[in-house]
Write a protein that holds these residues in place. Structure first.
Motif, PDB file in Angstrom:
ATOM      1  N   VAL A   1       0.835  -1.204   0.000  1.00 39.18           N
ATOM      2  CA  VAL A   1       0.000   0.000   0.000  1.00 39.18           C
ATOM      3  C   VAL A   1       0.873   1.259   0.000  1.00 39.18           C
ATOM      4  O   VAL A   1       0.589   2.230  -0.704  1.00 39.18           O
ATOM      5  CB  VAL A   1      -0.949  -0.011   1.206  1.00 39.18           C
ATOM      6  CG1 VAL A   1      -1.773   1.267   1.273  1.00 39.18           C
ATOM      7  CG2 VAL A   1      -1.871  -1.224   1.151  1.00 39.18           C
ATOM      8  N   LYS A   2       1.928   1.231   0.767  1.00 39.87           N
ATOM      9  CA  LYS A   2       2.839   2.381   0.827  1.00 39.87           C
ATOM     10  C   LYS A   2       3.491   2.631  -0.528  1.00 39.87           C
ATOM     11  O   LYS A   2       3.580   3.785  -0.984  1.00 39.87           O
ATOM     12  CB  LYS A   2       3.905   2.133   1.901  1.00 39.87           C
ATOM     13  CG  LYS A   2       4.872   3.277   2.074  1.00 39.87           C
ATOM     14  CD  LYS A   2       5.884   2.971   3.163  1.00 39.87           C
ATOM     15  CE  LYS A   2       6.891   4.101   3.315  1.00 39.87           C
ATOM     16  NZ  LYS A   2       7.901   3.784   4.372  1.00 39.87           N
ATOM     17  N   GLU A   3       3.948   1.578  -1.181  1.00 37.79           N
ATOM     18  CA  GLU A   3       4.569   1.738  -2.495  1.00 37.79           C
ATOM     19  C   GLU A   3       3.581   2.290  -3.518  1.00 37.79           C
ATOM     20  O   GLU A   3       3.939   3.134  -4.349  1.00 37.79           O
ATOM     21  CB  GLU A   3       5.115   0.391  -2.980  1.00 37.79           C
ATOM     22  CG  GLU A   3       6.315  -0.104  -2.192  1.00 37.79           C
ATOM     23  CD  GLU A   3       6.757  -1.483  -2.636  1.00 37.79           C
ATOM     24  OE1 GLU A   3       6.066  -2.050  -3.530  1.00 37.79           O
ATOM     25  OE2 GLU A   3       7.762  -1.993  -2.119  1.00 37.79           O
ATOM     26  N   ARG A   4       2.332   1.840  -3.455  1.00 38.28           N
ATOM     27  CA  ARG A   4       1.340   2.310  -4.419  1.00 38.28           C
ATOM     28  C   ARG A   4       0.943   3.759  -4.168  1.00 38.28           C
ATOM     29  O   ARG A   4       0.680   4.504  -5.119  1.00 38.28           O
ATOM     30  CB  ARG A   4       0.117   1.395  -4.358  1.00 38.28           C
ATOM     31  CG  ARG A   4       0.437  -0.022  -4.825  1.00 38.28           C
ATOM     32  CD  ARG A   4      -0.694  -1.004  -4.582  1.00 38.28           C
ATOM     33  NE  ARG A   4      -0.301  -2.353  -4.979  1.00 38.28           N
ATOM     34  CZ  ARG A   4      -1.083  -3.418  -4.932  1.00 38.28           C
ATOM     35  NH1 ARG A   4      -2.324  -3.309  -4.469  1.00 38.28           N
ATOM     36  NH2 ARG A   4      -0.643  -4.595  -5.324  1.00 38.28           N
ATOM     37  N   ILE A   5       0.903   4.168  -2.914  1.00 41.80           N
ATOM     38  CA  ILE A   5       0.603   5.577  -2.614  1.00 41.80           C
ATOM     39  C   ILE A   5       1.726   6.472  -3.118  1.00 41.80           C
ATOM     40  O   ILE A   5       1.483   7.508  -3.752  1.00 41.80           O
ATOM     41  CB  ILE A   5       0.375   5.760  -1.107  1.00 41.80           C
ATOM     42  CG1 ILE A   5      -0.921   5.062  -0.678  1.00 41.80           C
ATOM     43  CG2 ILE A   5       0.318   7.236  -0.743  1.00 41.80           C
ATOM     44  CD1 ILE A   5      -1.183   5.114   0.816  1.00 41.80           C
ATOM     45  N   ILE A   6       2.951   6.077  -2.847  1.00 40.41           N
ATOM     46  CA  ILE A   6       4.099   6.879  -3.316  1.00 40.41           C
ATOM     47  C   ILE A   6       4.155   6.885  -4.838  1.00 40.41           C
ATOM     48  O   ILE A   6       4.442   7.918  -5.463  1.00 40.41           O
ATOM     49  CB  ILE A   6       5.408   6.325  -2.723  1.00 40.41           C
ATOM     50  CG1 ILE A   6       5.402   6.474  -1.198  1.00 40.41           C
ATOM     51  CG2 ILE A   6       6.615   7.042  -3.317  1.00 40.41           C
ATOM     52  CD1 ILE A   6       6.612   5.864  -0.514  1.00 40.41           C
ATOM     53  N   GLY A   7       3.863   5.742  -5.465  1.00 36.89           N
ATOM     54  CA  GLY A   7       3.871   5.689  -6.924  1.00 36.89           C
ATOM     55  C   GLY A   7       2.787   6.535  -7.564  1.00 36.89           C
ATOM     56  O   GLY A   7       2.965   7.040  -8.674  1.00 36.89           O
ATOM     57  N   SER A   8       1.666   6.714  -6.877  1.00 38.23           N
ATOM     58  CA  SER A   8       0.602   7.567  -7.421  1.00 38.23           C
ATOM     59  C   SER A   8       0.893   9.048  -7.223  1.00 38.23           C
ATOM     60  O   SER A   8       0.381   9.885  -7.967  1.00 38.23           O
ATOM     61  CB  SER A   8      -0.727   7.220  -6.741  1.00 38.23           C
ATOM     62  OG  SER A   8      -0.691   7.529  -5.360  1.00 38.23           O
ATOM     63  N   MET A   9       1.707   9.384  -6.227  1.00 40.51           N
ATOM     64  CA  MET A   9       2.065  10.785  -5.995  1.00 40.51           C
ATOM     65  C   MET A   9       3.289  11.218  -6.783  1.00 40.51           C
ATOM     66  O   MET A   9       3.389  12.379  -7.194  1.00 40.51           O
ATOM     67  CB  MET A   9       2.333  11.006  -4.495  1.00 40.51           C
ATOM     68  CG  MET A   9       1.113  10.928  -3.615  1.00 40.51           C
ATOM     69  SD  MET A   9       1.518  11.359  -1.900  1.00 40.51           S
ATOM     70  CE  MET A   9      -0.096  11.289  -1.145  1.00 40.51           C
ATOM     71  N   LEU A  10       4.202  10.286  -6.981  1.00 41.58           N
ATOM     72  CA  LEU A  10       5.448  10.598  -7.687  1.00 41.58           C
ATOM     73  C   LEU A  10       5.589   9.659  -8.880  1.00 41.58           C
ATOM     74  O   LEU A  10       6.316   8.659  -8.819  1.00 41.58           O
ATOM     75  CB  LEU A  10       6.652  10.462  -6.751  1.00 41.58           C
ATOM     76  CG  LEU A  10       6.643  11.337  -5.496  1.00 41.58           C
ATOM     77  CD1 LEU A  10       7.816  10.998  -4.599  1.00 41.58           C
ATOM     78  CD2 LEU A  10       6.680  12.821  -5.877  1.00 41.58           C
ATOM     79  N   PRO A  11       4.910   9.949  -9.976  1.00 47.63           N
ATOM     80  CA  PRO A  11       5.002   9.063 -11.155  1.00 47.63           C
ATOM     81  C   PRO A  11       6.370   9.169 -11.818  1.00 47.63           C
ATOM     82  O   PRO A  11       6.903  10.267 -12.015  1.00 47.63           O
ATOM     83  CB  PRO A  11       3.887   9.584 -12.066  1.00 47.63           C
ATOM     84  CG  PRO A  11       3.712  11.018 -11.679  1.00 47.63           C
ATOM     85  CD  PRO A  11       4.005  11.096 -10.206  1.00 47.63           C
ATOM     86  N   TRP A  12       6.921   8.019 -12.167  1.00 45.43           N
ATOM     87  CA  TRP A  12       8.208   7.972 -12.846  1.00 45.43           C
ATOM     88  C   TRP A  12       7.998   7.645 -14.309  1.00 45.43           C
ATOM     89  O   TRP A  12       7.115   6.860 -14.649  1.00 45.43           O
ATOM     90  CB  TRP A  12       9.123   6.927 -12.211  1.00 45.43           C
ATOM     91  CG  TRP A  12       9.513   7.262 -10.809  1.00 45.43           C
ATOM     92  CD1 TRP A  12       8.940   6.795  -9.668  1.00 45.43           C
ATOM     93  CD2 TRP A  12      10.548   8.151 -10.400  1.00 45.43           C
ATOM     94  NE1 TRP A  12       9.543   7.325  -8.566  1.00 45.43           N
ATOM     95  CE2 TRP A  12      10.541   8.163  -8.984  1.00 45.43           C
ATOM     96  CE3 TRP A  12      11.487   8.935 -11.079  1.00 45.43           C
ATOM     97  CZ2 TRP A  12      11.443   8.942  -8.237  1.00 45.43           C
ATOM     98  CZ3 TRP A  12      12.369   9.700 -10.339  1.00 45.43           C
ATOM     99  CH2 TRP A  12      12.347   9.692  -8.939  1.00 45.43           C
ATOM    100  N   PRO A  13       8.782   8.230 -15.186  1.00 43.34           N
ATOM    101  CA  PRO A  13       8.621   7.944 -16.623  1.00 43.34           C
ATOM    102  C   PRO A  13       8.878   6.477 -16.932  1.00 43.34           C
ATOM    103  O   PRO A  13       9.822   5.869 -16.424  1.00 43.34           O
ATOM    104  CB  PRO A  13       9.687   8.839 -17.281  1.00 43.34           C
ATOM    105  CG  PRO A  13       9.964   9.917 -16.290  1.00 43.34           C
ATOM    106  CD  PRO A  13       9.803   9.276 -14.946  1.00 43.34           C
ATOM    107  N   GLY A  14       8.009   5.920 -17.757  1.00 43.80           N
ATOM    108  CA  GLY A  14       8.154   4.540 -18.182  1.00 43.80           C
ATOM    109  C   GLY A  14       7.597   3.511 -17.228  1.00 43.80           C
ATOM    110  O   GLY A  14       7.712   2.313 -17.497  1.00 43.80           O
ATOM    111  N   LYS A  15       6.999   3.940 -16.109  1.00 39.88           N
ATOM    112  CA  LYS A  15       6.439   3.002 -15.136  1.00 39.88           C
ATOM    113  C   LYS A  15       4.922   3.069 -15.193  1.00 39.88           C
ATOM    114  O   LYS A  15       4.317   4.044 -14.732  1.00 39.88           O
ATOM    115  CB  LYS A  15       6.939   3.314 -13.721  1.00 39.88           C
ATOM    116  CG  LYS A  15       8.405   2.971 -13.491  1.00 39.88           C
ATOM    117  CD  LYS A  15       8.795   3.187 -12.044  1.00 39.88           C
ATOM    118  CE  LYS A  15      10.255   2.799 -11.817  1.00 39.88           C
ATOM    119  NZ  LYS A  15      10.652   3.000 -10.396  1.00 39.88           N
TER     120      LYS A  15
END
Length: 301
Positions: A95-109
């Motif tokens: 859940v923590k990884e998905r929250i961070i990934g939704s706030m800080l999108p990285w190119p190509g991910k």
């Protein structure tokens, strides 16, 4: 020392010992009783329950173990409680990884391919939406207090109905928009076979996590500065919009150009309408009554 007439003196063992000394190459055979065998060996041979021979007594346990070892799960209907229970079985670090990934999108991910890995959850989206509901309602009331602080002709009264309105707006956006998008993408994937297809739970999970950026944004709206509020809206729209566009681009990139433009535009427009609607409705400046109206209840002529 035992006498020769002692009945408890086992002479056969002495005779066996003499025979072994006479012929040391002889082979001996040991006969064990079942009662003195180790417990683990009995279980392995199926002599006691719980071992290899206990499958007939617990056929359901054997089936569960077989399904667990083979990696297969029982298929349950979507209207049952067990079907939705699996979407709340998620680790905290996921859940923590998905929250961070939704706030800080990285190119190509891609959010679904990189973070969900075909394992969507409803735990994170549910609590994100619930937290956002209370954040919008509380921050909206608090901003009215800060804006009107020091005005003698304003009487503050808490608006509890904002919780209901915020819950209706947020959960409708987080559920109805994914439902409509899933239905449209499913229809297009049936017409064009090489399109990437997403399940409804995956789309719902993406939209739920994309709302996490709005929680700190709404807290910033407590400050009575319009430039700060609109600046935070632009930043949040760029972050959440980029997550949505990167996620759903593989599902429409092989489609007709007009369809691609329509789907991408609809995703962005609905995201903008959601943000601007929350800002205008919950954080609009309250109207102040003048002194004559507050005193007499009649407008000043």
């Amino acid at each position: 020392m035992a006498s020769a007439d002692d009945p408890f003196h086992f002479k056969e063992f002495e005779e066996a010992g003499n025979l072994l000394e006479a012929n040391r190459d002889a082979t001996t055979i040991s006969i064990e009783d079942d009662d003195v065998k180790p417990e683990k060996q009995k279980k392995a041979e199926g002599l006691i329950p719980g071992g290899g021979g206990g499958d007939d007594e617990d056929p359901l346990g054997y089936e569960d173990k077989s399904e667990l070892l083979s990696g297969q799960k029982k298929s349950v209907p979507f209207w049952s409680f067990e079907y939705y229970q699996q979407f709340f079985d998620v680790e905290t670090h996921h859940v923590k990884e998905r929250i961070i990934g939704s706030m800080l999108p990285w190119p190509g991910k891609n959010f679904i391919q990189f973070y969900l890995r075909r394992n969507p959850d409803l735990y994170g989206p549910f609590w994100i939406c619930t937290t956002l509901v209370f954040a919008v309602a509380i921050s909206g009331n608090l901003s009215n207090v800060l804006v009107t602080f020091g005005h003698t002709n304003f009487k503050y009264s808490p608006e509890f109905r904002q919780v209901t309105i915020a819950a209706t707006a947020i959960f409708s956006y987080a559920w109805l928009v994914p439902l409509a998008l899933w239905g449209f993408l499913l229809w297009r994937s049936n017409k064009i076979m090489n399109l990437v297809s997403y399940s409804f739970m995956e789309i719902l999970c993406v939209y739920g996590y994309s709302l996490s950026i709005w929680i700190p944004t709404v807290i910033l709206w407590n400050f009575p500065f319009e430039w700060m509020r609109w600046s935070s809206i632009v930043v949040a729209l760029c972050l959440s919009g980029s997550v949505l566009l990167r996620t759903f681009w593989p599902a429409v990139r092989d489609d007709h150009p007009k369809v691609i433009i329509a789907v991408m535009s609809a995703i962005l427009v609905l995201n903008v309408l959601f943000a601007v609607g929350c800002k205008v409705y919950f954080f609009s400046k309250p109207q102040l009554q003048n002194n004559s109206t507050a005193a007499t209840g009649m407008p000043k002529t």
